[in-house]
Scaffold this motif. Structure first.
Motif, PDB file in Angstrom:
ATOM      1  N   LYS A  33       0.829  -1.202   0.000  1.00 47.17           N
ATOM      2  CA  LYS A  33       0.000   0.000   0.000  1.00 47.17           C
ATOM      3  C   LYS A  33       0.867   1.256   0.000  1.00 47.17           C
ATOM      4  N   ARG A  34       0.542   2.162  -0.891  1.00 46.45           N
ATOM      5  CA  ARG A  34       1.249   3.439  -0.899  1.00 46.45           C
ATOM      6  C   ARG A  34       0.678   4.349   0.176  1.00 46.45           C
ATOM      7  N   GLY A  35       1.529   5.196   0.694  1.00 43.94           N
ATOM      8  CA  GLY A  35       1.080   6.078   1.759  1.00 43.94           C
ATOM      9  C   GLY A  35       1.264   5.428   3.118  1.00 43.94           C
ATOM     10  N   GLU A  36       0.751   6.082   4.122  1.00 45.95           N
ATOM     11  CA  GLU A  36       0.965   5.635   5.495  1.00 45.95           C
ATOM     12  C   GLU A  36       0.152   4.381   5.804  1.00 45.95           C
ATOM     13  N   LEU A  37       0.802   3.422   6.465  1.00 47.26           N
ATOM     14  CA  LEU A  37       0.124   2.196   6.874  1.00 47.26           C
ATOM     15  C   LEU A  37      -0.607   2.411   8.194  1.00 47.26           C
ATOM     16  N   ASP A  38      -1.644   1.617   8.398  1.00 46.13           N
ATOM     17  CA  ASP A  38      -2.287   1.558   9.706  1.00 46.13           C
ATOM     18  C   ASP A  38      -1.398   0.682  10.589  1.00 46.13           C
ATOM     19  N   SER A  39      -0.728   1.294  11.542  1.00 49.36           N
ATOM     20  CA  SER A  39       0.254   0.581  12.357  1.00 49.36           C
ATOM     21  C   SER A  39      -0.354  -0.611  13.080  1.00 49.36           C
ATOM     22  N   ASN A  40      -1.531  -0.429  13.660  1.00 51.97           N
ATOM     23  CA  ASN A  40      -2.160  -1.523  14.407  1.00 51.97           C
ATOM     24  C   ASN A  40      -2.521  -2.691  13.498  1.00 51.97           C
ATOM     25  N   LYS A  41      -3.103  -2.393  12.332  1.00 57.65           N
ATOM     26  CA  LYS A  41      -3.472  -3.457  11.398  1.00 57.65           C
ATOM     27  C   LYS A  41      -2.235  -4.207  10.919  1.00 57.65           C
ATOM     28  N   ALA A  42      -1.181  -3.464  10.631  1.00 62.68           N
ATOM     29  CA  ALA A  42       0.047  -4.096  10.148  1.00 62.68           C
ATOM     30  C   ALA A  42       0.652  -5.000  11.219  1.00 62.68           C
ATOM     31  N   ARG A  43       0.720  -4.502  12.436  1.00 60.78           N
ATOM     32  CA  ARG A  43       1.300  -5.301  13.519  1.00 60.78           C
ATOM     33  C   ARG A  43       0.432  -6.516  13.835  1.00 60.78           C
ATOM     34  N   ASN A  44      -0.873  -6.345  13.761  1.00 59.19           N
ATOM     35  CA  ASN A  44      -1.759  -7.492  13.991  1.00 59.19           C
ATOM     36  C   ASN A  44      -1.515  -8.584  12.956  1.00 59.19           C
ATOM     37  N   ALA A  45      -1.284  -8.185  11.707  1.00 56.54           N
ATOM     38  CA  ALA A  45      -1.003  -9.166  10.654  1.00 56.54           C
ATOM     39  C   ALA A  45       0.311  -9.891  10.924  1.00 56.54           C
ATOM     40  N   ILE A  46       1.306  -9.146  11.372  1.00 58.84           N
ATOM     41  CA  ILE A  46       2.616  -9.744  11.674  1.00 58.84           C
ATOM     42  C   ILE A  46       2.495 -10.735  12.827  1.00 58.84           C
ATOM     43  N   TYR A  47       1.804 -10.325  13.895  1.00 59.45           N
ATOM     44  CA  TYR A  47       1.640 -11.216  15.046  1.00 59.45           C
ATOM     45  C   TYR A  47       0.784 -12.436  14.684  1.00 59.45           C
ATOM     46  N   ALA A  48      -0.215 -12.229  13.832  1.00 55.14           N
ATOM     47  CA  ALA A  48      -1.073 -13.348  13.431  1.00 55.14           C
ATOM     48  C   ALA A  48      -0.274 -14.384  12.643  1.00 55.14           C
ATOM     49  N   MET A  49       0.572 -13.921  11.721  1.00 55.86           N
ATOM     50  CA  MET A  49       1.381 -14.873  10.963  1.00 55.86           C
ATOM     51  C   MET A  49       2.413 -15.544  11.855  1.00 55.86           C
ATOM     52  N   ASP A  50       2.886 -14.831  12.856  1.00 62.87           N
ATOM     53  CA  ASP A  50       3.815 -15.448  13.801  1.00 62.87           C
ATOM     54  C   ASP A  50       3.135 -16.604  14.534  1.00 62.87           C
ATOM     55  N   LYS A  51       1.862 -16.435  14.860  1.00 67.49           N
ATOM     56  CA  LYS A  51       1.111 -17.518  15.508  1.00 67.49           C
ATOM     57  C   LYS A  51       0.938 -18.702  14.557  1.00 67.49           C
ATOM     58  N   VAL A  52       0.728 -18.407  13.274  1.00 65.69           N
ATOM     59  CA  VAL A  52       0.620 -19.479  12.276  1.00 65.69           C
ATOM     60  C   VAL A  52       1.911 -20.289  12.244  1.00 65.69           C
ATOM     61  N   LEU A  53       3.041 -19.591  12.174  1.00 67.62           N
ATOM     62  CA  LEU A  53       4.333 -20.280  12.149  1.00 67.62           C
ATOM     63  C   LEU A  53       4.533 -21.099  13.421  1.00 67.62           C
ATOM     64  N   SER A  54       4.144 -20.519  14.553  1.00 70.80           N
ATOM     65  CA  SER A  54       4.286 -21.220  15.828  1.00 70.80           C
ATOM     66  C   SER A  54       3.470 -22.508  15.839  1.00 70.80           C
ATOM     67  N   GLU A  55       2.239 -22.431  15.346  1.00 69.78           N
ATOM     68  CA  GLU A  55       1.373 -23.613  15.316  1.00 69.78           C
ATOM     69  C   GLU A  55       1.980 -24.714  14.450  1.00 69.78           C
ATOM     70  N   TRP A  56       2.516 -24.326  13.303  1.00 72.61           N
ATOM     71  CA  TRP A  56       3.118 -25.328  12.423  1.00 72.61           C
ATOM     72  C   TRP A  56       4.379 -25.921  13.031  1.00 72.61           C
ATOM     73  N   LEU A  57       5.215 -25.086  13.613  1.00 70.15           N
ATOM     74  CA  LEU A  57       6.448 -25.588  14.221  1.00 70.15           C
ATOM     75  C   LEU A  57       6.151 -26.529  15.388  1.00 70.15           C
ATOM     76  N   ASN A  58       5.051 -26.280  16.082  1.00 75.22           N
ATOM     77  CA  ASN A  58       4.684 -27.127  17.218  1.00 75.22           C
ATOM     78  C   ASN A  58       3.938 -28.392  16.796  1.00 75.22           C
ATOM     79  N   THR A  59       3.520 -28.449  15.527  1.00 70.59           N
ATOM     80  CA  THR A  59       2.702 -29.575  15.073  1.00 70.59           C
ATOM     81  C   THR A  59       3.464 -30.544  14.171  1.00 70.59           C
ATOM     82  N   ILE A  60       4.346 -30.015  13.324  1.00 68.95           N
ATOM     83  CA  ILE A  60       5.051 -30.892  12.385  1.00 68.95           C
ATOM     84  C   ILE A  60       6.041 -31.788  13.120  1.00 68.95           C
ATOM     85  N   ASP A  61       6.394 -32.886  12.475  1.00 73.93           N
ATOM     86  CA  ASP A  61       7.354 -33.836  13.045  1.00 73.93           C
ATOM     87  C   ASP A  61       8.768 -33.336  12.759  1.00 73.93           C
ATOM     88  N   LEU A  62       9.429 -32.847  13.777  1.00 68.09           N
ATOM     89  CA  LEU A  62      10.796 -32.344  13.597  1.00 68.09           C
ATOM     90  C   LEU A  62      11.800 -33.468  13.823  1.00 68.09           C
TER      91      LEU A  62
END
Length: 280
Positions: A251-280
């Motif tokens: 997106k051009r222009g200023e980002l919504d900081s809260n929305k952007a950070r929420n997306a980052i934290y949400a994807m971090d939770k996705v990665l965490s779930e996969w790392l905790n579920t897959i057979d390492l």
């Protein structure tokens, strides 16, 4: 060391020593920027809750002891910051100690918010740059797949907490790259195409592998518990919604900081779930 300006070994040694000094200085101030960035960010994040709690005091005097304890803690915490600021010369151990105080306040705020809701949701975020931080444990797990993958993941938090100019945009790009790299390892294109879940595509991209196909392959290939595998497959569409939220980086222009950070934290939770579920 030789003072002969024509002695190549001497200048090599000098460059090595100078590079080492510069690297040590860079690390010292870079780590300080990350830690102070975390302190600042969590104070900013906690402020709306405590302001809302103070506004609740007029109609609910029972919050007074909680509010008073928060004010006392914040006064002491502010004094810590002022003392360190006044004394600087940089002191990392002291700074880490102050980060610990900040984490205590962050945890307390989250706990109090659970029992004294005021219409403002607050979630504790551990400092990702201390040894016990959740993000560092995930980075260490990602290192088992690829060192460069772990480096990209660590960069997410470095730019998010230490960059002052538009940190969310860079962090969004890096988190998306982390996701793509991670699932590219779990589900390489050639392996996905050989699986029963892949279908040849029409028109100009017949060999394309979709993200859903990649998720399905990764679940079947790396999760031995079939029930858990099906759960992760069922989460594919929500995961893609989170992925699309990372695309606000374009997106051009200023980002919504809260929305952007929420997306980052949400994807971090996705990665965490996969790392905790897959057979390492």
């Amino acid at each position: 060391m030789s003072n002969d300006k024509n002695d190549s070994s001497a200048i090599t040694i000098l460059f090595g020593e100078t590079e080492k000094s510069a690297d040590e200085l860079h690390k010292k101030f870079s780590d300080g920027a990350k830690l102070t960035g975390y302190i600042r960010d969590r104070i900013v994040a906690a402020k709306p809750y405590w302001v809302s709690l103070s506004e609740k005091y007029g109609s609910d005097p029972e919050v007074a002891p909680t509010l008073s304890s928060g004010i006392d803690f914040l006064n002491a915490y502010n004094q810590q910051l002022n003392d360190l600021n006044a004394s600087l010369q940089y002191n990392e151990k002291r700074l880490v100690s102050i980060v610990g105080s900040g984490e205590v306040f962050d945890v307390n705020t989250a706990s109090i918010a659970d029992v004294n809701p005021v219409g403002f949701y607050f979630e504790h975020k551990p400092c990702p740059f201390t040894d016990h931080g959740d993000t560092e444990s995930r980075a260490m797990q990602l290192e088992k797949f690829d060192v460069s993958l772990a480096k990209t993941y660590r960069q997410v938090w470095e730019v998010l907490h230490s960059t002052r100019a538009d940190p969310e945009r860079a962090a969004l790009y890096l988190m998306r790259q982390t996701y793509d790299h991670f699932f590219g390892i779990l589900a390489p294109d050639d392996k996905v195409r050989q699986s029963n879940g892949w279908e040849k595509k029409p028109r100009d991209k017949p060999d394309q592998v979709t993200r859903i196909e990649r998720i399905e392959y990764a679940a079947h290939a790396h999760i031995s518990d079939q029930i858990k595998a099906q759960i992760m497959i069922a989460s594919a569409k929500p995961i893609l919604k989170v992925y699309m939220a990372l695309n606000q980086a374009h997106k051009r222009g200023e980002l919504d900081s809260n929305k952007a950070r929420n997306a980052i934290y949400a994807m971090d939770k996705v990665l965490s779930e996969w790392l905790n579920t897959i057979d390492l």
